[in-house]
Design an enzyme around this catalytic site. Structure first.
Site, PDB file in Angstrom:
ATOM      1  N   GLU A 189      13.013 -11.915  -8.493  1.00  0.00           N
ATOM      2  CA  GLU A 189      12.421 -11.567  -7.126  1.00  0.00           C
ATOM      3  C   GLU A 189      11.436 -12.499  -6.674  1.00  0.00           C
ATOM      4  O   GLU A 189      10.552 -12.946  -7.261  1.00  0.00           O
ATOM      5  CB  GLU A 189      11.450  -9.959  -7.338  1.00  0.00           C
ATOM      6  CG  GLU A 189      11.069  -9.610  -5.949  1.00  0.00           C
ATOM      7  CD  GLU A 189      10.899  -8.010  -5.961  1.00  0.00           C
ATOM      8  OE1 GLU A 189      11.453  -7.357  -6.695  1.00  0.00           O
ATOM      9  OE2 GLU A 189      10.253  -7.638  -4.760  1.00  0.00           O
ATOM     10  N   GLU A 313       5.079   0.214  -2.590  1.00  0.00           N
ATOM     11  CA  GLU A 313       6.476  -0.240  -2.330  1.00  0.00           C
ATOM     12  C   GLU A 313       7.456   0.733  -2.922  1.00  0.00           C
ATOM     13  O   GLU A 313       8.249   0.264  -3.473  1.00  0.00           O
ATOM     14  CB  GLU A 313       6.559  -1.349  -2.220  1.00  0.00           C
ATOM     15  CG  GLU A 313       5.699  -2.358  -1.516  1.00  0.00           C
ATOM     16  CD  GLU A 313       6.080  -3.958  -1.693  1.00  0.00           C
ATOM     17  OE1 GLU A 313       6.526  -4.465  -2.793  1.00  0.00           O
ATOM     18  OE2 GLU A 313       5.843  -4.651  -0.550  1.00  0.00           O
ATOM     19  N   ASP A 387      -0.507 -10.511   2.059  1.00  0.00           N
ATOM     20  CA  ASP A 387       0.444 -10.750   1.176  1.00  0.00           C
ATOM     21  C   ASP A 387       0.853 -12.072   0.921  1.00  0.00           C
ATOM     22  O   ASP A 387       1.936 -12.541   1.321  1.00  0.00           O
ATOM     23  CB  ASP A 387       1.688  -9.702   1.415  1.00  0.00           C
ATOM     24  CG  ASP A 387       2.668  -9.959   0.213  1.00  0.00           C
ATOM     25  OD1 ASP A 387       2.388 -10.437  -0.711  1.00  0.00           O
ATOM     26  OD2 ASP A 387       3.726  -9.487   0.593  1.00  0.00           O
ATOM     27  N   GLU A 415       7.218 -17.548  -1.591  1.00  0.00           N
ATOM     28  CA  GLU A 415       7.980 -16.474  -1.000  1.00  0.00           C
ATOM     29  C   GLU A 415       7.693 -16.781   0.331  1.00  0.00           C
ATOM     30  O   GLU A 415       8.611 -16.691   1.448  1.00  0.00           O
ATOM     31  CB  GLU A 415       7.270 -15.202  -1.371  1.00  0.00           C
ATOM     32  CG  GLU A 415       7.939 -14.145  -0.396  1.00  0.00           C
ATOM     33  CD  GLU A 415       7.378 -12.728  -0.931  1.00  0.00           C
ATOM     34  OE1 GLU A 415       6.544 -12.713  -2.023  1.00  0.00           O
ATOM     35  OE2 GLU A 415       7.687 -11.844  -0.230  1.00  0.00           O
TER      36      GLU A 415
HETATM   37  C1  GCV Z   1       7.270  -7.784  -6.509  1.00  0.00           C
HETATM   38  C2  GCV Z   1       5.586  -8.513  -1.611  1.00  0.00           C
HETATM   39  C3  GCV Z   1       7.056  -9.052  -1.631  1.00  0.00           C
HETATM   40  C4  GCV Z   1       7.639  -8.239  -2.934  1.00  0.00           C
HETATM   41  C5  GCV Z   1       6.785  -8.002  -4.236  1.00  0.00           C
HETATM   42  C6  GCV Z   1       5.273  -7.506  -3.537  1.00  0.00           C
HETATM   43  C7  GCV Z   1       4.319  -7.267  -4.879  1.00  0.00           C
HETATM   44  O1  GCV Z   1       5.783  -7.323  -0.820  1.00  0.00           O
HETATM   45  O2  GCV Z   1       7.691  -9.303  -0.751  1.00  0.00           O
HETATM   46  O3  GCV Z   1       8.822  -8.908  -3.382  1.00  0.00           O
HETATM   47  O4  GCV Z   1       7.137  -7.145  -5.216  1.00  0.00           O
HETATM   48  O5  GCV Z   1       4.638  -8.251  -2.794  1.00  0.00           O
HETATM   49  O6  GCV Z   1       3.353  -8.080  -5.060  1.00  0.00           O
HETATM   50  O7  GCV Z   1       4.469  -6.508  -5.571  1.00  0.00           O
END
Ligand code: GCV
Length: 726
Positions: A189, A313, A387, A415
């Protein structure tokens, strides 16, 4: 007449000499900063060789053997030196080992000096023994010696004098951990460097050399923990079949002082335990976790502990049972405490109810729990409240929970920073957060001090970095992305190091010591993050990337699953202006900071330009400090950013003589892609925001050659980084 064979031999010799002299042999980047390139300064190399002619290396444990092997590899590479090894001290000597087994005279290193090095630090000293000069690398522990060897090799790799050494090093932070968001099916991810390096199918039987090299590289910068699976965890990880595989990794990392941790799914007692509930206050659930912890420690006695993403999430968590984060974390902490394990409980939370301002949620949920966590729980907080954006103000939780350990979470994988095609050196981003003043205990209460436990020495301390590592031959997808792994380790060891010093060490160890290379490349690295901010999210803009993938610009995104996944939620552009009003007349997120910080951000006159649109909705004609209107300033920043990437291309173009062809060509191609992406960002954002501002692009800038619709219509359905939670 010279025969053909002789001619070929001479040419081959000449070629070899040229390669060594210029230090420009082919390099695929696999060796990272541990390539141990030959010291190009011949005089210095000869001097080093003379100083290191004999080696006494005491001890024979797995860690000491790893240290010895690394030292010999390093000496061979940097100096083509194979020192005479013996127990009897011959001079000039290099003495290596834990202090007690080297039997050093008290005058060489005192107890109090050694005590300062703790369990992982070391001493490197020039000392006189029997009237002879020697260099001693010593520590209280085997791991300390290993770190000392890496520290010593860095001196040679960066061509520093070893005439009069007096180095005492120790980590300022206890838990220095890489978080891998790696799934069991080997997708990663937010990974942009190939597949997961963990080959679960072949484990435990097959130990890939990569695991060892990963441990070497991580240990060389002091990293001491690895969370091997995604925080969006799969409960299968805790089944005996997978724990066997984890054990094999733990055994591989152990000699390098690296402990294994696991991300755990809060609903595991239901998913794999056959229970009906995962309620943290349920006796059977508590027992299930205790038994699971005991089972893990039976095969991995030094297992580090759990990392948990709960109630965020869509991940399960204690709130489903009306319990708090503290209830959930403490239940796991109780299971781990008898084994000295810790719980890293994440504060990155946002639930199914869209809040008025997502930036406020973590603080609102966690601040009231201050002091309620068990002593082996550490709350892992992202550097900013949204984030991992290219720029965010520091997270208001830092300094707000004086009785709770807070662990910094940085993201090394890019990211929101252009994936692995964009050269962005992240140390300045990390430093910006670390040096922010929370004012929690008066002026000077920096985030760095908070996470070092300076205001409450009873607390455990930690720093995590979301790894940017994959199966790409160069590990990180971009030769310069390796610098972010390196910088993370160095800053976790000592958050007060400077971005510039870390960059020059990395450049020297990875490429070349030549000042003609170091000076422009260091400048390029140091500027690169500001450049990315300019072409992506200048003046405090944030979260305007493509939806889900977070690839490329998406300021127009307005139809994602929930309001706070949309770019329009964050920039709030309209005909009047742009920006998220987080002042007291808006969401009042500023109130989560101490009064001094709150006032700084609240007041338009004092709010730094960098955070302007993070905290304020500002009119298009607002006069900026530069004298320009907001609209003109924004356009200027977008053009500045893209132009700076062109400059990066030009600077790199001049480096051909200093770098091997392979990496030169690779960075050259990547910079060309980055320029294309930067201009795409610039054109998209300028054209899109212009639909609100209705103001012209100032005449000095070339107009975008494509219409907004061209950029809006592009789709990146298969952009890497979202593998599914397997
Ligand atoms: C692992 C963001 C990212 C997700 C990630 C999340 C987190 O939302 O887009 O991919 O998930 O952060 O840190 O838990």
């Amino acid at each position: 007449m010279m025969t053909i064979t002789l001619l070929f031999k001479r040419l081959a010799l000449l070629f070899a000499i040229l390669q060594i002299a210029g230090n420009v042999y082919a390099d695929d980047g696999y060796k990272l900063w541990l390539g141990y390139n030959a010291v190009a300064d011949k005089k210095l190399a000869a001097k080093y060789k003379a100083q290191l002619a004999h080696l006494k290396f005491a001890g024979n444990t797995p860690s000491l053997n790893a240290a010895r092997e690394e030292l010999l590899t390093g000496l061979e590479g940097t100096l083509a030196l194979r020192p005479q090894i013996g127990d009897k001290i011959e001079y000039p000597a290099l003495l290596v080992g834990i202090a007690s087994s080297l039997k050093l005279p008290g005058s060489v290193c005192s107890e109090s000096e050694l005590d300062k090095t703790g369990n992982e630090g070391y001493l490197i000293k020039t000392v006189i023994i029997n009237q002879k000069k020697c260099i001693v690398i010593t520590a209280k522990t085997d791991i300390g010696v290993l770190h000392g060897v890496f520290g010593f090799l860095k001196l040679l790799q960066t061509q520093q004098s070893i005439d009069a050494l007096n180095i005492l090093e120790y980590p300022r932070i206890m838990y220095r951990v890489l978080d891998h968001w790696d799934n069991l099916n080997r997708t990663v991810e937010r990974g942009y460097a190939g597949a997961s390096i963990w080959n679960w199918h072949k484990l435990p039987g097959y130990i890939d050399q990569r695991y060892i090299d990963y441990a070497r590289a991580s240990a060389s910068v002091g990293i001491n923990g690895s969370v091997v699976n995604n925080v969006n965890a799969n409960a299968l990880m805790l089944t005996p079949e997978y724990l066997e595989k984890v054990k094999a990794l733990a055994n591989t990392f152990r000699p390098y002082g690296i402990k294994v941790y696991l991300s755990v799914k809060f609903s595991s007692p239901i998913d794999i335990g056959g229970l009906k509930t995962a309620d943290p206050l349920n006796a059977q659930v508590m027992q299930w976790w205790k038994d699971k912890a005991d089972e893990i420690y039976r095969s991995i006695p030094d297992f580090g502990g759990f990392l948990v993403k709960a109630n965020s999430e869509g991940q399960p968590g204690p709130q489903a049972y009306g319990r708090s984060h503290a209830d959930g974390a403490n239940m796991l902490a109780d299971a781990l405490l008898p084994h000295n394990g810790i719980v890293m409980w994440r504060a990155f939370v946002y639930d199914n109810n869209v809040p008025d301002d997502r930036a406020k949620q973590a603080y609102n949920e966690f601040k009231p729990l201050d002091g309620q966590f068990k002593k082996n729980v550490i709350i892992q907080v992202k550097n900013g409240p949204i984030d991992f954006q290219p720029r965010e103000p520091f997270h208001p939780l830092f300094g707000a929970m004086p009785n709770t350990p807070l662990m910094m979470e940085f993201q090394l994988t890019q990211e929101y920073l252009g994936f692995s095609t964009n050269l962005v050196y992240e140390a300045p981003l990390f430093k910006e957060s670390l040096e922010s003043d929370t004012y929690a205990m008066g002026k000077g209460s920096t985030v760095s001090k908070v996470i070092q436990g300076a205001f409450n020495p009873k607390l455990i301390t930690g720093m995590a970095g979301v790894a940017n590592i994959g199966t790409d031959i160069n590990w990180c997808g971009h030769p310069f992305a390796q610098a972010n792994w390196y910088a993370f380790g160095r800053l976790a060891w000592n958050p007060d190091l400077s971005s510039g010093d870390i960059a020059s060490d990395w450049l020297k160890m990875t490429f070349s010591n030549n000042p003609g290379f170091i000076s422009p490349m260091k400048a390029m690295m140091l500027q690169s993050r500001e450049t990315a901010v300019n072409y992506m999210t200048p003046l405090g803009l944030h979260h305007i990337m493509g939806v889900n993938t977070h690839y490329g610009p998406g300021p127009w995104v307005d139809n994602a699953g929930r309001a706070d996944w949309n770019a329009v939620y964050y920039h709030k552009a309209d005909s009047a202006g742009i920006g998220f009003n987080r002042s007291s007349t808006g969401s009042n997120a500023v109130a989560q900071y101490q009064p001094q910080v709150r006032d700084l951000f609240e007041n338009l006159a004092t709010c730094p330009d960098e955070y302007l649109l993070w905290f304020h909705h500002v009119g298009w004609d607002y006069k900026m400090r530069s004298g320009a209107t907001l609209w003109d300033e924004m356009v200027h920043r977008y053009y500045l950013g893209a132009d700076a990437v062109k400059q990066m291309e030009l600077s790199w173009g001049k480096m051909a003589g200093y770098v091997d062809e392979e990496r030169f060509g690779s960075v050259k191609q990547l910079l060309a892609i980055q320029y294309d992406e930067a201009t795409t960002w610039r054109n998209s954002c300028v054209l899109y925001f212009q639909t609100f501002s209705k103001r012209p692009i100032p005449a000095q800038y070339p107009k975008p050659d494509k219409p907004l619709s061209f950029y809006r219509d592009r789709k990146f359905l298969l952009a890497p980084g979202i593998g599914g939670n397997q």
